[in-house]
Design a protein around this motif. Structure first.
Motif, short mmCIF file in Angstrom:
data_model
loop_
_atom_site.label_atom_id
_atom_site.label_comp_id
_atom_site.label_asym_id
_atom_site.label_seq_id
_atom_site.Cartn_x
_atom_site.Cartn_y
_atom_site.Cartn_z
N LYS A 282 0.83 -1.20 0.00
CA LYS A 282 0.00 0.00 0.00
C LYS A 282 0.87 1.26 0.00
O LYS A 282 0.57 2.23 -0.70
CB LYS A 282 -0.92 -0.01 1.22
CG LYS A 282 -1.87 1.18 1.29
CD LYS A 282 -2.74 1.12 2.54
CE LYS A 282 -3.66 2.33 2.62
NZ LYS A 282 -4.49 2.30 3.86
N GLU A 286 0.94 4.11 -2.92
CA GLU A 286 0.63 5.52 -2.65
C GLU A 286 1.63 6.45 -3.32
O GLU A 286 1.30 7.58 -3.67
CB GLU A 286 0.61 5.76 -1.13
CG GLU A 286 -0.60 5.15 -0.43
CD GLU A 286 -0.52 5.26 1.08
OE1 GLU A 286 0.56 5.65 1.59
OE2 GLU A 286 -1.51 4.93 1.76
N TYR A 287 2.86 5.99 -3.50
CA TYR A 287 3.88 6.79 -4.19
C TYR A 287 3.97 6.46 -5.68
O TYR A 287 4.79 7.03 -6.39
CB TYR A 287 5.25 6.56 -3.53
CG TYR A 287 5.39 7.21 -2.18
CD1 TYR A 287 5.60 8.59 -2.05
CD2 TYR A 287 5.29 6.47 -1.01
CE1 TYR A 287 5.73 9.19 -0.81
CE2 TYR A 287 5.41 7.06 0.24
CZ TYR A 287 5.64 8.42 0.33
OH TYR A 287 5.75 9.01 1.58
#
Length: 422
Positions: A282, A286-287
């Motif tokens: 996760k 997210e990046y």
């Protein structure tokens, strides 16, 4: 007079001596040849929360009564407060005393289990009592000695000496400053390149954490990593470094640089986190970073005596993370273990490379590389420092090289300018 005496010198919880009584009796003793001992139950507050105040008080009475039965006529015991006690114990030498204290600690552990209570770990701090005029000062030293072994469940007894106390204070300061350091980004990620042995092109890097102080000086990882491994904070640090690497990979990619995979060290504590594969996946998502760009290094020692590790590693591998076995050859795991665990890369420990130019050392490394290749694993040699070592590793068909021969760990700016082409 009796009522006043009881108020002044009798402990309300145990019915025995309190600290004031201990000090009063000390004044009338002559030729003391013994040890001041500070004693308590590690994390007793947690026990009290689990079983309640009444049961925890009963347990302390049981412990106190047991200790009293072990005393000679020349020895003393007093309850100070909560789960803390002070003792005067006599012994011919520290070794004899330690054996006696170890037995007390084991007895308290078995006693708690027999009573159906959570396992109690007793901790004792010892200070030599010869020619002690100030009981408070001596007891304070014993407490400091006791604190040096807090959290170490392999030891019951710590002896006071200046070096151990200074070290314990330094460790406590590191632990106290951890949260603030995380919040203010005091932990920096440095990068050490991994170079292909044949082409001498950069093929990756290892992320290594450094702790910068306000004055610009650095705290060595050798100082703070063992502290955080001991108190469990290492899992928070692992995730922090992982997030920092993902963030930096994103920035380099957006700047048009050709990024290479960066490996992050993952501790035993992190591997015990529930759903770590989903958690790390996760963060990478997210990046906007693919899991193939952030590899995970697991130290050889973390693979020992952990029944759930194989399943955890499989989940991480299935999530797309490339897994590297770090420090291989330092003496913990077996070659059979490698067969069952989904490692992609075997990193040969520096201790092996140091002896590669000796006949038996070279044969051992050659066999390890051949075995890894037979299982479909690639190899990285750590701690390579000379051209002669490099040439030998090339002849053995080692895949990648990491070490001072090419470069030391460096700040992100230097690594990018030297190794990541725009």
């Amino acid at each position: 007079d009796k009522e006043l005496y009881e108020i002044a010198y009798v402990d309300a919880l145990t019915g025995g001596d309190n600290y004031a009584s201990f000090k009063q009796k000390w004044k009338h003793m002559e030729h003391i040849n013994g040890f001041i001992v500070a004693f308590d139950i590690d994390r007793f507050g947690n026990v009290s929360q689990l079983v309640g105040t009444e049961k925890s008080n009963e347990l302390l009475k049981e412990v106190c009564d047991m200790l009293k039965r072990q005393l000679t006529s020349e020895e003393m015991l007093a309850h100070v407060e909560q789960d803390e006690f002070i003792l005067l114990l006599c012994a011919k030498n520290p070794m004899e005393l330690q054996k006696r204290i170890d037995l007390l600690g084991k007895h308290i552990l078995s006693m708690s289990m027999e009573l159906g209570m959570p396992a109690l770990h007793a901790v004792f701090g010892v200070y030599a009592a010869q020619e002690v005029n100030n009981v408070d000062a001596a007891y304070s030293c014993a407490i400091q000695a006791k604190n040096t072994i807090k959290g170490n469940y392999n030891k019951y007894c710590g002896f006071y000496n200046d070096a151990s106390v200074v070290q314990a204070k330094e460790c406590q300061e590191l632990a106290d400053n951890f949260t603030s350091a995380i919040e203010h980004n005091a932990f920096e990620v440095w990068y050490q390149p991994k170079i292909n042995a044949q082409t001498e092109q950069v093929v990756g890097a290892e992320a290594l954490v450094r702790w910068r102080q306000l004055d610009g000086s650095m705290i060595s990882p050798g100082k703070f990593i063992p502290v955080f491994e001991g108190n469990g904070m290492i899992a928070v640090l692992d995730e922090y470094v992982f997030s920092m690497v993902c963030s930096q990979q994103k920035k380099w990619r957006e700047a048009g640089r050709n990024i290479v995979p960066v490996s992050i060290n993952v501790s035993r504590a992190s591997l015990r986190i529930e759903n770590i594969a989903q958690r790390y996946s996760k963060i990478a998502a997210e990046y906007g970073i693919d899991t193939s760009c952030v590899q995970l290094e697991i130290t050889e020692s973390a693979t020992v005596s952990d029944e759930n590790l194989e399943e955890c590693l499989k989940e991480l591998h299935d999530a797309g993370f490339k897994l590297l076995l770090d420090d291989f050859g330092s003496g913990y795991s077996s070659l059979v273990d490698l067969y069952h665990m989904p490692f992609d890369v075997i990193k040969l420990d520096k201790s092996l490379i140091d002896y590669i130019e000796e006949n038996q050392g070279g044969q051992l490394v050659r066999q390890m590389i051949a075995y890894a290749k037979s299982m479909g694993r690639s190899t990285t040699a750590e701690g390579v420092e000379s051209k002669s070592q490099l040439e030998l590793l090339r002849s053995m068909e080692c895949d990648d090289i990491q070490g001072f021969y090419y470069d030391k760990p460096m700040v992100k700016e230097k690594f990018a300018s030297k190794y990541l082409k725009a």
